[in-house]
Design an enzyme around this catalytic site. Structure first.
Site, short mmCIF file in Angstrom:
data_model
loop_
_atom_site.label_atom_id
_atom_site.label_comp_id
_atom_site.label_asym_id
_atom_site.label_seq_id
_atom_site.Cartn_x
_atom_site.Cartn_y
_atom_site.Cartn_z
N LYS A 122 2.61 3.98 6.79
CA LYS A 122 4.06 3.90 6.95
C LYS A 122 4.70 4.53 5.73
O LYS A 122 4.45 4.09 4.60
CB LYS A 122 4.54 2.45 7.10
CG LYS A 122 6.07 2.36 7.21
CD LYS A 122 6.60 0.94 7.14
CE LYS A 122 8.13 0.95 7.20
NZ LYS A 122 8.72 -0.40 7.02
N TYR B 215 1.23 1.31 3.17
CA TYR B 215 2.70 1.22 3.21
C TYR B 215 3.24 1.84 1.93
O TYR B 215 3.10 1.27 0.85
CB TYR B 215 3.11 -0.24 3.36
CG TYR B 215 4.60 -0.54 3.38
CD1 TYR B 215 5.56 0.46 3.53
CD2 TYR B 215 5.05 -1.86 3.26
CE1 TYR B 215 6.91 0.17 3.55
CE2 TYR B 215 6.40 -2.16 3.30
CZ TYR B 215 7.32 -1.16 3.43
OH TYR B 215 8.67 -1.45 3.46
#
Length: 299
Positions: free
Chosen positions: A167, A138
């Protein structure tokens, strides 16, 4: 083009005393799954993970995973501050989530003191080697001060086969495109997801996989419609959805923190939840404006 998917980084519902509200959280998950979301991320940034103690995080995992499992993907955010041995805390929570049946854990870089490239890679090395399940990296440099570059990402993928996706919550789409370009030949199954809702179609056109976007908390139907249009090549519908999402993006720059706004949006949609949050804010929410944006998105 790959099949587009959209996951919601769900808000976390608390009661007036700040405890995890089982019924409220289940109501949110049911709303999202019925709205067509491909999956739900628990304790992403929108889920206020940064304000929750370890035992409360485990309690939420125990609520979320059994309800979501089999209905959609269930990812659990497990990263945290560089305090109290962040590696051990992240590994403990990650393995708890994996053992509970989560499809993957999503790990943000430690924050407060930004890490340089070597330390950032070393942190993920230490975590990935001890997590007994799939990991999504992330990247959120605006909040962590550290950036997961294509070079670091490739280095990690070559060492850790349990790192399955990424992400990318960045303003510059070129960064996401560079991640896709750097990994697609050597790791064609590596999943790259945008962290900003408006970039869904750009990600798909560039060879990525979709988005984890907060606006879907209160208008999941719009994003499900958008993914369907992308997957079926319906250009007119794609353009219509893009315009509606573009109009919604102003919500992120509102004075009130986004979790507050997302919870208000859910109550406006009729989802029976408490709007209590675990972090402080006295900024007002323009409910009339939010109502208008939601109505426009759902037309």
């Amino acid at each position: 083009m790959k099949k587009a998917e959209f996951l919601t980084p769900a808000v976390t519902i608390f009661d007036a005393q700040g405890n995890v509200d089982r019924e409220g959280n289940v109501a949110v998950y049911d709303h999202l799954l019925r709205g067509g979301m491909d999956g739900i991320v628990i304790m992403g940034s929108t889920g206020e993970f940064f304000a929750m103690p370890m035992e409360q995080k485990k309690e939420l995992i125990d609520i979320a995973v059994p309800f979501i499992k089999g209905k959609g993907k269930c990812f659990i955010g497990t990263g945290g501050l560089v305090v109290n041995d962040s590696v051990s805390d992240t590994v403990e929570l990650s393995n708890y989530a994996c053992e509970a049946g989560a499809d993957a854990v999503m790990i943000v870089a430690p924050y407060y003191f930004a890490l340089g490239a070597a330390d950032l890679e070393a942190y993920y090395d230490a975590v990935a080697s001890r997590v007994k399940g799939d990991i999504y990296l992330y990247n959120y440099p605006k909040c962590t001060g550290s950036d997961l570059s294509p070079e670091i990402t490739l280095n990690l993928l070559r060492k850790h086969p349990n790192i399955k996706g990424f992400k990318d919550t960045v303003d510059c789409f070129g960064h996401t495109r560079a991640i896709i370009e750097a990994t697609k030949d050597e790791f064609p199954d590596f999943v790259v997801l945008s962290g900003y809702d408006e970039n869904l179609y750009h990600v798909m056109l560039s060879g990525g996989n979709g988005c984890i976007g907060g606006l879907s908390n209160f208008v999941p139907e719009l994003f499900a419609k958008w993914c369907k249009a992308i997957n079926e090549g319906e250009l007119a519908v794609i353009e219509e959805c893009q315009r509606k999402v573009n109009a919604l993006m102003c919500i992120y720059s509102d004075r009130a923190p986004f979790p507050h706004i997302a919870k208000r949006g859910l109550t406006l949609r009729g989802v029976p939840i408490s709007e209590t949050t675990r972090h402080f804010s006295v900024a007002p929410i323009d409910t009339a404006k939010l109502t208008g944006l939601i109505e426009g998105a759902l037309k």
